[in-house]
Design an enzyme around this catalytic site. Sequence first.
Site, PDB file in Angstrom:
ATOM      1  N   HIS A 275       0.848  -1.208   0.000  1.00  0.00           N
ATOM      2  CA  HIS A 275       0.000   0.000   0.000  1.00  0.00           C
ATOM      3  C   HIS A 275       0.878   1.251   0.000  1.00  0.00           C
ATOM      4  CE1 HIS A 275      -3.113  -2.669   2.189  1.00  0.00           C
ATOM      5  NE2 HIS A 275      -3.667  -2.346   1.039  1.00  0.00           N
TER       6      HIS A 275
ATOM      7  N   LYS B 199     -15.850  -7.714   2.406  1.00  0.00           N
ATOM      8  CA  LYS B 199     -14.848  -8.564   3.054  1.00  0.00           C
ATOM      9  C   LYS B 199     -15.034  -8.488   4.566  1.00  0.00           C
ATOM     10  CE  LYS B 199     -11.098  -7.658  -0.244  1.00  0.00           C
ATOM     11  NZ  LYS B 199      -9.793  -7.000  -0.406  1.00  0.00           N
TER      12      LYS B 199
ATOM     13  N   ARG C 298      -1.146  -5.535  -9.160  1.00  0.00           N
ATOM     14  CA  ARG C 298      -0.061  -6.481  -8.862  1.00  0.00           C
ATOM     15  C   ARG C 298       0.071  -7.480  -9.999  1.00  0.00           C
ATOM     16  NH1 ARG C 298      -2.640  -7.231  -3.013  1.00  0.00           N
ATOM     17  NH2 ARG C 298      -4.390  -6.847  -4.387  1.00  0.00           N
TER      18      ARG C 298
ATOM     19  N   SER D 157      -2.751  -7.949   1.967  1.00  0.00           N
ATOM     20  CA  SER D 157      -3.046  -7.963   3.400  1.00  0.00           C
ATOM     21  C   SER D 157      -3.486  -9.358   3.828  1.00  0.00           C
ATOM     22  CB  SER D 157      -4.150  -6.954   3.726  1.00  0.00           C
ATOM     23  OG  SER D 157      -3.733  -5.653   3.436  1.00  0.00           O
TER      24      SER D 157
HETATM   25  P1  ADP Z   1      -9.517  -3.668  -1.559  1.00  0.00           P
HETATM   26  O1  ADP Z   1     -10.447  -4.424  -0.683  1.00  0.00           O
HETATM   27  O2  ADP Z   1     -10.124  -2.405  -2.110  1.00  0.00           O
HETATM   28  O3  ADP Z   1      -8.821  -4.484  -2.603  1.00  0.00           O
HETATM   29  P2  ADP Z   1      -6.911  -3.531  -0.275  1.00  0.00           P
HETATM   30  O4  ADP Z   1      -6.524  -2.853   0.995  1.00  0.00           O
HETATM   31  O5  ADP Z   1      -6.699  -4.998  -0.371  1.00  0.00           O
HETATM   32  O6  ADP Z   1      -8.416  -3.134  -0.516  1.00  0.00           O
HETATM   33  O7  ADP Z   1      -6.161  -2.837  -1.477  1.00  0.00           O
HETATM   34  C1  ADP Z   1      -6.306  -1.474  -1.722  1.00  0.00           C
HETATM   35  C2  ADP Z   1      -5.542  -1.120  -2.967  1.00  0.00           C
HETATM   36  O8  ADP Z   1      -4.151  -1.309  -2.734  1.00  0.00           O
HETATM   37  C3  ADP Z   1      -5.887  -1.993  -4.176  1.00  0.00           C
HETATM   38  O9  ADP Z   1      -5.840  -1.210  -5.333  1.00  0.00           O
HETATM   39  C4  ADP Z   1      -4.802  -3.014  -4.212  1.00  0.00           C
HETATM   40  O10 ADP Z   1      -4.553  -3.478  -5.521  1.00  0.00           O
HETATM   41  C5  ADP Z   1      -3.636  -2.178  -3.712  1.00  0.00           C
HETATM   42  N1  ADP Z   1      -2.615  -3.034  -3.114  1.00  0.00           N
HETATM   43  C6  ADP Z   1      -2.700  -3.808  -2.024  1.00  0.00           C
HETATM   44  N2  ADP Z   1      -1.543  -4.483  -1.811  1.00  0.00           N
HETATM   45  C7  ADP Z   1      -0.717  -4.114  -2.810  1.00  0.00           C
HETATM   46  C8  ADP Z   1       0.613  -4.467  -3.192  1.00  0.00           C
HETATM   47  N3  ADP Z   1       1.327  -5.369  -2.534  1.00  0.00           N
HETATM   48  N4  ADP Z   1       1.127  -3.887  -4.286  1.00  0.00           N
HETATM   49  C9  ADP Z   1       0.397  -3.003  -4.993  1.00  0.00           C
HETATM   50  N5  ADP Z   1      -0.854  -2.631  -4.716  1.00  0.00           N
HETATM   51  C10 ADP Z   1      -1.410  -3.184  -3.638  1.00  0.00           C
END
Ligand code: ADP
Length: 166
Positions: A21, A45, A97, A135
Site C-alpha cells: 500500500h 470482506k 499487482r 493484506s
Molecule cells: P480492496 O479491498 O479495495 O482491494 P486492499 O486494501 O486490499 O483493498 O487494497 C487497496 C488497494 O491497494 C488496491 O488497489 C490493491 O490493488 C492495492 N494493493 C494492495 N496491496 C498491494 C501491493 N502489494 N502492491 C500493490 N498494490 C497493492
Amino acid sequence: MAKKKRLAIYPGTFDPVTHGHLDILSRAAAIFDGIIIAVSKNSTKKTTFSLEERIALLKSVIKQKRFPCPITIETFSGLVVNYAKKRGARILVRGLRAVSDFEYEFQMALMNRHQASDIETVFLMPDEKYVYLSSSMAREVAHHQGDLKAFLPPIALQAVRKKFSS
Ligand code: ADP
C-alpha cells in the site's frame, strides 16, 4: 493560468496497511497534488481489524513517512465514485499487482466509469518485491507466526502479531 489541483482518492480495505500500500501511495504522491486514503466501511470482506484499528495503523504509519503531497485519511461507504464526487476528486488510484488483479480491477474500473464517466481510475504498479503481497497473505503468514518484517511497517507487524497471538 492557475494550476488546478489534482486530488486523488486511494480507496481500499487496508486490513492491515502493508508496504505494498505504501509503495503505491508514494508513487501516487509523486504525481498528484493531494491524496485521500479512503478506508472502506462497507467492504463485503470480513475484516480482521476494525475500522478504527485500520485507521489508527494507517495514521501512525503515514505520520512516520514523508510524502511529496498532503495525505489525509477518511472513511467512506457506498459507491466510491459518489464519495469521490463529494470530495471533488476525479481520480481513483488502484494498485495493480500480478495478472490475478487484472480481471477484477478492470471490471471495477469500467463499472465505475459507467457510474461516473468523468472519474478516471489510474493504476500503479508496485516494486517487484511487493507484487505478490496482499493484506490477506500477510494475515495468513502472521497466523502461522511467519516472518513478515520485509512486508509490513513495524507497527502493523506488531498489531498483526498481537491479533493472532490472542
Ligand atoms: P480492496 O479491498 O479495495 O482491494 P486492499 O486494501 O486490499 O483493498 O487494497 C487497496 C488497494 O491497494 C488496491 O488497489 C490493491 O490493488 C492495492 N494493493 C494492495 N496491496 C498491494 C501491493 N502489494 N502492491 C500493490 N498494490 C497493492
